[in-house]
Enzyme design. Structure first.
Site, short mmCIF file in Angstrom:
data_model
loop_
_atom_site.label_atom_id
_atom_site.label_comp_id
_atom_site.label_asym_id
_atom_site.label_seq_id
_atom_site.Cartn_x
_atom_site.Cartn_y
_atom_site.Cartn_z
N HIS A 113 1.03 3.78 -0.94
CA HIS A 113 0.80 2.49 -0.44
C HIS A 113 0.08 1.54 -1.39
CE1 HIS A 113 -0.85 -0.41 2.45
NE2 HIS A 113 0.18 -0.08 3.28
N ASP A 167 4.53 4.47 8.02
CA ASP A 167 6.01 4.30 8.41
C ASP A 167 6.44 5.76 8.34
OD1 ASP A 167 6.15 1.66 8.84
OD2 ASP A 167 6.32 1.17 6.49
N1 ACO Z 1 8.04 8.07 -4.50
C1 ACO Z 1 7.90 8.49 -5.96
N2 ACO Z 1 7.08 8.08 -6.61
C2 ACO Z 1 6.33 6.93 -6.25
C3 ACO Z 1 6.35 6.64 -5.02
C4 ACO Z 1 7.19 7.05 -4.09
N3 ACO Z 1 7.24 6.91 -2.88
N4 ACO Z 1 5.50 5.62 -4.76
C5 ACO Z 1 4.75 5.28 -5.99
N5 ACO Z 1 5.46 6.15 -6.90
C6 ACO Z 1 4.91 6.40 -8.12
C7 ACO Z 1 5.47 5.37 -9.09
O1 ACO Z 1 6.66 5.66 -9.71
C8 ACO Z 1 4.31 5.06 -10.35
O2 ACO Z 1 4.42 6.06 -11.04
P1 ACO Z 1 4.04 5.89 -12.49
O3 ACO Z 1 2.40 5.59 -12.84
O4 ACO Z 1 4.31 7.47 -13.35
O5 ACO Z 1 4.79 4.73 -13.14
C9 ACO Z 1 3.15 5.16 -9.42
O6 ACO Z 1 3.43 6.27 -8.22
C10 ACO Z 1 2.29 4.20 -8.90
O7 ACO Z 1 3.39 3.28 -8.33
P2 ACO Z 1 3.20 1.58 -7.81
O8 ACO Z 1 4.89 1.33 -7.68
O9 ACO Z 1 2.81 0.98 -8.95
O10 ACO Z 1 2.49 1.65 -6.63
P3 ACO Z 1 2.63 0.37 -5.82
O11 ACO Z 1 0.88 0.22 -5.17
O12 ACO Z 1 2.90 -1.10 -6.66
O13 ACO Z 1 3.55 0.66 -4.64
C11 ACO Z 1 4.58 1.06 -2.68
C12 ACO Z 1 3.19 0.88 -3.32
C13 ACO Z 1 5.56 0.09 -2.84
C14 ACO Z 1 4.35 1.32 -1.23
C15 ACO Z 1 5.09 2.54 -3.26
O14 ACO Z 1 4.23 3.58 -2.95
C16 ACO Z 1 6.52 2.68 -2.67
O15 ACO Z 1 7.57 2.11 -3.11
N6 ACO Z 1 6.61 3.76 -1.54
C17 ACO Z 1 7.89 3.89 -0.93
C18 ACO Z 1 8.18 2.80 -0.02
C19 ACO Z 1 7.22 2.61 1.32
O16 ACO Z 1 7.05 3.69 1.80
N7 ACO Z 1 6.83 1.67 1.62
C20 ACO Z 1 6.17 1.40 2.79
C21 ACO Z 1 4.60 0.99 2.55
S1 ACO Z 1 3.62 0.96 3.82
C22 ACO Z 1 4.05 -0.58 4.80
O17 ACO Z 1 4.50 -1.51 4.25
C23 ACO Z 1 3.60 -0.81 6.10
#
Ligand code: ACO
Length: 428
Positions: free
Chosen positions: A307, A364
């Protein structure tokens, strides 16, 4: 403590005001920084930029706190109802008994939609995604209620627009689903509460009475409460920025629906079930998909994990995980896709990659599981989220307009070509 901050650029120091919120959050007000220095700030995705001062929702991602108008999400989910929470978010205080009864009554008596909506609905191909249909129908409301477009109308008229959208969104959502599957639409039933009425319009048939299971209605009501607002997220910011041009409430909400649609925001609940189905079709090897999620050369991400703001746990996920367990037990659901979800959750919670990056199941992950158990079709999941988020969008829109906020207009750092002469086509 000082109430100013200093930014030093090329040896010159600029003093900027510090703003403090009611929860002691601090921000540097850079509103006049460009005028003083000619310099802007750059922050992709607004990860560290406040766009407003808001009195609606407080959240602390590190501590896992979420409060609407000061009330904790735990207390509201336990004791309140979605309509009461909607009132709280939009009007700022919990309603008295009389205020609530009259609000509920108004909502109930505005659920019907104009018959001409059917003509619009029939124009959509049956493959149309219900989120696209919903946002179009919400925009279409401006055609049925043209006064809603007047930015200078009275509060009574604004209030009526608010009541109308709250009342009609479930009808529009259920009608678009019925239209998609080729079933006759079910008109709203004024004897039913908000959630039971929605389930009646979704699953009822003219040939057969439909009675919603109270466990299902309760879980749905709780889910809508959990989704009702989440401060300046992608869709709320969209609603505010569209509304800041003085576009109508319906146009702003429609934009919010589109912003919510993407898989990185509200579309994640649909993406979760699609991912689980893919894992099942691939033989159900959870470890293999975990490896894919961790592989930086593979674009796959574990949907429903991580998140943007919650970096320890999502308080909504805690509440909804329990509701998911209750629903699965009460309905006696036996679904291999849900077994995969449980397996994935267990493995991810003790996997170093996920633990180190603080990636936990978000709301979610579990909402998709509940919707599936309730028999709500996958493509409708994000529509359910939109129904829940509606009071939050309305509250954000109202706050932005009443505070007379300026039109939203970010700046940029231009990195394209510098000036060059046009070359006629034959000479290129
Ligand atoms: N699966 C695998 N790796 C992940 C995931 C995931 N779901 N989410 C984040 N990471 C990793 C990234 O690759 C990154 O790794 P690194 O540091 O080695 O480069 C690290 O975790 C940080 O990720 P960011 O994308 O920078 O985190 P951010 O806070 O920008 O993104 C987000 C948050 C978009 C929700 C992300 O976790 C994601 O894409 N999750 C899956 C989609 C999802 O479930 N969205 C719903 C959000 S809740 C809502 O909207 C109600």
């Amino acid at each position: 403590m000082s109430n100013t901050a200093e930014i030093k650029v090329d040896g010159k120091c600029y003093e900027l005001p510090l703003v403090e919120g009611s929860e002691k959050e601090k921000a540097i007000d850079i509103g006049k920084f460009r005028a003083q220095s000619g310099i802007i700030t750059l922050d992709y995705g607004f990860k560290n930029t406040g766009s407003t001062q808001s009195a609606i929702t407080f959240l602390d991602g590190e501590k896992g706190i979420l409060r609407y108008r000061g009330y904790s999400i735990e207390q509201l989910a336990e004791h309140s109802s979605f309509l009461e929470v909607a009132y709280l978010l939009i009007f700022g205080e919990l309603p008295s008994k009389e205020e609530f009864e009259s609000f509920k009554d108004e909502i109930t008596h505005h659920t019907l939609i104009h018959e001409d909506f059917h003509t619009i609905l029939e124009g959509f191909p049956s493959a149309a995604h219900p989120m696209g249909v919903l946002s179009s129908l919400v925009t279409a409301m401006t055609a049925f209620y043209p006064k809603s477009m007047d930015p200078n109308r009275s509060w009574d008229e604004v209030r009526l627009s608010i009541i109308r959208i709250l009342a009609k969104l479930p009808t529009l959502a259920a009608f678009s689903y019925k239209n998609k599957i080729g079933h006759p639409v079910m008109y709203p039933n004024n004897k039913l509460d908000y959630c039971s009425n929605f389930l009646h319009m979704m699953f009822g048939l003219p040939s057969q009475d439909f009675e919603a299971n109270p466990v299902v209605t309760d879980a749905l009501d709780k889910l809508l409460i959990l989704h009702a607002d989440h401060e300046q997220n992608c869709s709320a910011s969209t609603v505010r920025i569209v509304g800041s041009s003085q576009a109508s409430l319906y146009a702003s909400i429609s934009a919010g629906i589109n912003a919510l649609w993407g898989p990185l925001h509200g579309g994640a609940n649909q993406a979760v079930i699609e991912m689980l189905e893919n894992i099942k079709a691939d033989g159900g090897n959870v470890e293999k998909w975990m490896d894919k999620a961790k592989d930086k050369d593979d674009p796959f991400r574990l949907m429903g994990f991580g998140h943007r703001v919650y970096k320890n746990f999502d308080p909504r996920a805690r509440i909804i995980k329990k509701a998911a367990d209750d629903v699965l037990a009460a309905l006696g659901v036996n679904d291999p896709v849900l077994d995969i979800a449980k397996g994935l959750e267990e493995v991810a919670l003790r996997d170093d990659y996920f633990v180190e990056r603080k990636l936990y199941p978000n709301v979610d992950f579990y909402s998709g599981i509940i919707y599936r158990a309730l028999g709500i079709p996958t493509e409708m999941f994000t529509v359910m989220f939109a129904m829940g988020r509606l009071p939050g969008w309305i509250a954000q829109w109202r706050e932005m307009r009443e505070n007379k906020e300026p039109i939203g207009r970010p700046r940029q750092v231009y990195v394209g070509k510098t000036e060059r002469d046009y070359v006629p086509m034959g000479n290129r």
